[in-house]
Design a protein around this motif. Structure first.
Motif, PDB file in Angstrom:
ATOM      1  N   GLU A   1       5.776   2.005   3.541  1.00 12.47           N
ATOM      2  CA  GLU A   1       6.424   2.548   2.424  1.00 12.47           C
ATOM      3  C   GLU A   1       5.487   3.440   1.745  1.00 12.47           C
TER       4      GLU A   1
ATOM      5  N   TRP B   1      -0.331  -1.228  -6.644  1.00 17.90           N
ATOM      6  CA  TRP B   1       0.597  -1.238  -5.653  1.00 17.90           C
ATOM      7  C   TRP B   1       0.132  -1.012  -4.282  1.00 17.90           C
ATOM      8  N   LEU B   2      -0.802  -0.041  -4.084  1.00 20.44           N
ATOM      9  CA  LEU B   2      -1.283   0.311  -2.650  1.00 20.44           C
ATOM     10  C   LEU B   2      -2.302  -0.923  -2.204  1.00 20.44           C
TER      11      LEU B   2
ATOM     12  N   THR C   1      -0.613  -4.903  -0.723  1.00 15.73           N
ATOM     13  CA  THR C   1       0.484  -4.848   0.192  1.00 15.73           C
ATOM     14  C   THR C   1      -0.116  -4.519   1.701  1.00 15.73           C
TER      15      THR C   1
ATOM     16  N   ARG D   1       4.308  -4.106   6.605  1.00 17.28           N
ATOM     17  CA  ARG D   1       4.802  -2.946   5.896  1.00 17.28           C
ATOM     18  C   ARG D   1       3.652  -2.102   5.390  1.00 17.28           C
ATOM     19  N   GLN D   2       3.261  -1.265   6.008  1.00 20.19           N
ATOM     20  CA  GLN D   2       1.816  -0.554   5.422  1.00 20.19           C
ATOM     21  C   GLN D   2       2.225   0.210   4.384  1.00 20.19           C
ATOM     22  N   ARG D   3       1.258   0.473   3.335  1.00 21.83           N
ATOM     23  CA  ARG D   3       1.793   1.315   2.410  1.00 21.83           C
ATOM     24  C   ARG D   3       0.624   2.669   2.376  1.00 21.83           C
TER      25      ARG D   3
ATOM     26  N   ALA E   1      -3.637   2.462   2.678  1.00 26.74           N
ATOM     27  CA  ALA E   1      -3.954   1.311   1.923  1.00 26.74           C
ATOM     28  C   ALA E   1      -5.484   0.786   2.075  1.00 26.74           C
TER      29      ALA E   1
END
Length: 603
Positions: free
Chosen positions: A482, A519-520, A523, A543-545, A579
């Motif tokens: 993401e 947000w970063l 996740t 799901r890596q951000r 992230a």
């Protein structure tokens, strides 16, 4: 010498020539900043989400403009399936309607020759053609305003026509829900009333049924506004309430009386806009001041149009916030006055020399600029530094400028030789030369220029670099990712090849920074949710951000040494943060919204 352009065939030819000028280049380029990507993105989301009532930008309400222009783009997007074409069609069609009505109204008020010349003057006015070929809101609202003016002039000066009178109010309402200023034709009642009651020619044209006109306008506005009021006041939807507050108060009365950007002095339109963007009608009227007085004597319709132009300019001059496009609705009326003056007089030698001098100067400047960019290294380096550009883009731009300048100068040579051989009249020759010159300066940038410069005017290369870097950075146990973005412009959401999260267009920077960090950081662990595959419960892939950040954003709570540069676009260098760059803790507020640019959802 007189212009020998007075037949219906000439007018038809000119109109089809205008069609070619306006429609050429459709589909050659994408939406270019600053305004086009915003409207294209809103229209695209309307089609994708099926929600057309309230404009949405990346899942967030877009509160600055009513929706009609975006509706038009969305409609053509549904039909054509091409956003490149759909974004330009509303203004292209609206401009042709404006041009056609200018001809038709001039024909009814004056003569075939005056009508054709009015259309010619309007087409040769830079502001008209520029707005016809770009996806800004002003050409469409100018069309609705001009239809209203046409209806009022028809009723009060051609013959009593209540259908056109009420149609005028209908299009005022449509103009209001396009860009607020659709009511401008109301100012036309000032000169109409003055001439009607001073000359005693008001009988049959003025009656109590006129009062139904404003009701027609309000009814059109209510068709869009009533559902919003129901959702905001009855259903108490907070987002709709916020939208109503912004669109009804901040973007109308407050923006006019106490503007917060585009602040200009009161003489801005008179000094900086009208002499340049209205140069054609202004040059004619200045050179024919005596003929103007003669043409307006006892001609109340044209006098009313000229007074209305002045009132529109005064109206926008009073507001501290000014943009050149605001006065566009008045340009067709001024072109009509200039066309009438030109039809009743001769083309002076001075006017011919002025027109040729201006076109020659513009062509020469373009040619010299192209040569300077290509061969004068200090100039090229200075521009590359100022605009964070590269040598390839500068070479492309120089090629476009060289072709434009050379081709523009060639029109003078060709028509000089033509005039010498045929001994053609100055007026007719000037018209043909100006149209040839206009064709060159329109077609080349719309096709060849758009093709060469499109990559520079969109962020696609930076977004492709991001996608490539993310692919290299993904771990073996994760193929999903993401991407979030801070301090974004609409073009980044519009052209993104992957799902993009953002944190609100108007969110304060401190809150945006903290929310983006949260947000970063939150996740980097795999989801706890499980699904059944072949009868066994397995976790979905992690799901890596990643976060896109402008280099001058001064993003806090992250290790910027882990950032990867993606390149420069629109004078901003963009960084990609994984992230792992997020700090363990952050003191910034993290309670801002998170919007998803694909499905329109928000958290």
């Amino acid at each position: 010498m007189r212009l020998v352009l007075n037949s219906n065939s000439h007018a038809s030819t000119l109109f089809f020539f205008a069609c070619a000028l306006i429609f050429v280049g459709l589909g050659f380029r994408d939406a270019w900043p600053p305004d086009e990507p915003r409207f294209a993105l809103v229209a695209k989301e309307m089609v994708n989400s099926g929600q057309w009532l309230v404009p949405m930008r990346g899942g967030e309400i877009y509160p600055d403009k009513p929706p009609v222009f975006m509706w038009c783009i969305a409609f053509f997007y549904l039909i054509t399936g091409s956003l490149k074409v759909a974004m330009l069609l509303p203004n292209a069609i609206a401009s042709l309607v404006t041009l056609g009505l200018t001809y038709k109204l001039s024909l009814r008020l004056a003569s075939e020759k005056a009508a054709m010349l009015s259309m010619l003057v309007l087409l040769l006015s830079p502001q008209f053609l520029i707005q016809a070929k770009f996806a800004q809101i002003d050409a469409l609202v100018a069309c609705f305003i001009w239809i209203s003016v046409y209806g009022l002039i028809q009723h009060f000066y051609v013959h009593v026509n209540w259908r056109w009178y009420f149609a005028a109010w209908f299009f005022m309402g449509l103009g209001i829900i396009t860009k607020g200023v659709g009511f401008l034709p109301v100012l036309l009642f000032i000169p109409i009333a003055f001439f009607a009651f001073t000359s005693g020619s008001h009988r049959g044209k003025w009656s109590l049924r006129m009062l139904f006109g404003p009701l027609v306008m309000l009814s059109v506005v209510a068709m869009w506004l009533a559902p919003l009021l129901y959702l905001g006041l009855i259903k108490q939807d907070p987002q709709i309430q916020q939208y109503l507050s912004n669109i009804l108060f901040k973007q109308t009365a407050e923006r006019y009386a106490n503007a917060w950007h585009h602040i200009e002095p009161w003489y801005y339109y008179i000094v900086e806009v009208i002499p340049v963007f209205w140069i054609t009608p202004i040059a004619i009227l200045v050179s024919k001041a005596k003929s103007l007085k003669d043409a307006l004597t006892h001609n109340h319709a044209y006098s009313s149009l000229l007074i209305w132009v002045i009132l529109v300019v005064i109206f926008f001059s009073i507001s501290p916030g000014k943009r050149g496009v605001y006065v566009l609705p008045a340009l067709p009326a001024l072109s009509m006055v200039a066309g009438l003056v030109l039809a009743n007089s001769t083309v002076s030698r001075g006017l011919v020399l002025f027109a040729r001098a201006v076109t020659s100067l513009i062509s020469a400047v373009l040619l010299i600029a192209g040569l300077a960019l290509l061969f004068h290294e200090p100039t090229a380096v200075k521009l590359m530094t100022r605009f964070d550009s590269d040598s390839e883009t500068l070479v492309r731009l120089s090629i476009v400028l060289l072709v434009l300048g050379f081709a523009g100068l060639c029109t003078h040579i060709v028509y000089y030789v033509y005039n010498k051989k045929r001994n053609a009249g100055d007026g007719e020759l000037l018209a043909r030369q100006l149209l040839a010159w206009l064709f060159i300066l329109t077609v080349i940038p719309s096709t060849f220029g758009a093709w060469l410069l499109n990559d520079y005017r969109t962020p696609r290369i930076v977004l492709q670099n991001a996608e490539s870097q993310i692919s290299n950075m993904l771990t073996k146990d994760s193929t999903a990712f993401e991407v979030g973005i801070v301090s974004f412009k609409e073009q980044y959401l519009l052209y993104s090849p992957f799902e993009m999260a953002h944190f609100g267009y108007h969110t304060p920077k401190e809150v945006e920074n903290g929310t983006a960090w949260a947000w970063l950081a939150n996740t980097s662990e795999p989801s706890r949710e499980q699904t059944k595959v072949s009868g066994q419960r397995v976790r979905p892939p992690m799901r890596q951000r990643f976060l896109l950040v402008p280099s001058d954003y001064k993003f806090q709570c992250a290790d910027l040494s882990q950032a990867t540069s993606l390149g420069v676009v629109h004078r901003d260098e963009w960084l990609l943060l994984p992230a792992t760059a997020a700090s363990a803790t952050c003191d910034l507020p993290a309670n801002g919204p998170v919007f998803n640019s694909y499905d329109g959802s928000s958290d």
